[in-house]
Design a protein around this motif. Structure first.
Motif, PDB file in Angstrom:
ATOM      1  N   GLY A  47     -27.444  19.466   7.439  1.00 24.85           N
ATOM      2  CA  GLY A  47     -28.594  18.576   7.533  1.00 24.85           C
ATOM      3  C   GLY A  47     -28.386  17.203   6.930  1.00 24.85           C
TER       4      GLY A  47
ATOM      5  N   GLU B 199     -31.494  18.582   2.131  1.00 23.76           N
ATOM      6  CA  GLU B 199     -32.351  19.565   2.797  1.00 23.76           C
ATOM      7  C   GLU B 199     -32.402  20.819   1.921  1.00 23.76           C
ATOM      8  OE1 GLU B 199     -31.706  20.370   6.932  1.00 23.76           O
ATOM      9  OE2 GLU B 199     -31.828  18.249   7.466  1.00 23.76           O
TER      10      GLU B 199
ATOM     11  N   ASN C 207     -33.033  24.193   3.503  1.00 23.94           N
ATOM     12  CA  ASN C 207     -32.095  24.624   4.529  1.00 23.94           C
ATOM     13  C   ASN C 207     -31.249  25.760   3.940  1.00 23.94           C
ATOM     14  OD1 ASN C 207     -29.753  24.894   6.159  1.00 23.94           O
ATOM     15  ND2 ASN C 207     -29.817  22.735   6.767  1.00 23.94           N
TER      16      ASN C 207
END
Length: 186
Positions: free
Chosen positions: A46, A89, A92
């Motif tokens: 990400g 992120e 994530n």
């Protein structure tokens, strides 16, 4: 004599749209160019912070001097190849697996994510950084054997995103190369 310079060779790197940092387990096919689609085993890490990716490809030598003081040789003492970035992120799961180790992260955001922090080393992986350069060129950095060797402090505060500052140490592959760089016209 005129200098051989060309401003068209001056460039800057931006992240590739759709993801710029990827990780896959060892044994996955290692990319050998800048354009071929990555194997499905590569997972996106990400967004990264606007500090981008820093590569410290450093050699350390010992100079050998002859009588009289002239340096007559520089002997390689150490070579390190490290990449630094901040993964932002924080929700994530692939980022969490990268930072804490795949076996230390279970679950999904839809259910419940459990993270165990311990002294187990994170597994080595293959890392890819994809960049778009000026003039329509693609640049792909491939780290065929990378290990997370450092994780910076994580701050939890209301005026900043949570980020994991990581250092990936690139280890030599079977041909003694620590990373590859591929540049191609898009």
């Amino acid at each position: 004599m005129a200098a051989n310079v060309n401003s068209a060779y001056v460039t800057a790197g931006k992240p590739k749209v759709g993801g710029a940092i990827f990780r896959a387990p060892l044994g996955t096919a290692v990319p050998t160019d800048a354009k071929t689609a990555l194997d499905k085993a590569f997972k996106s890490l990400g967004y990264i912070s606007d500090d981008g990716v820093k590569n410290e490809n450093k050699i350390d030598t010992d100079d050998v001097k002859a009588w009289g003081g002239n340096t007559v040789a520089s002997l390689l003492k150490e070579k390190t190849d490290k990449f630094e970035m901040t993964l932002i992120e924080a929700l994530n799961v692939e980022v969490l697996k990268t930072v804490f180790g795949s076996s230390n992260v279970t679950g999904t955001l839809a259910d419940k994510v459990t993270i165990k922090s311990n002294s187990a080393e994170a597994e080595d992986g293959i890392y890819v950084v994809e960049t778009v350069l000026k003039g329509g060129y693609l640049k792909r950095l491939v780290i065929p054997v990378g290990q997370i060797s450092d994780v910076g402090e994580v701050e939890y505060k209301d005026d900043a995103v949570i980020g994991y500052e990581i250092t990936i140490t690139a280890k030599p592959d079977g041909t003694e190369n620590t990373h590859y760089e591929y540049i191609e016209k898009a």
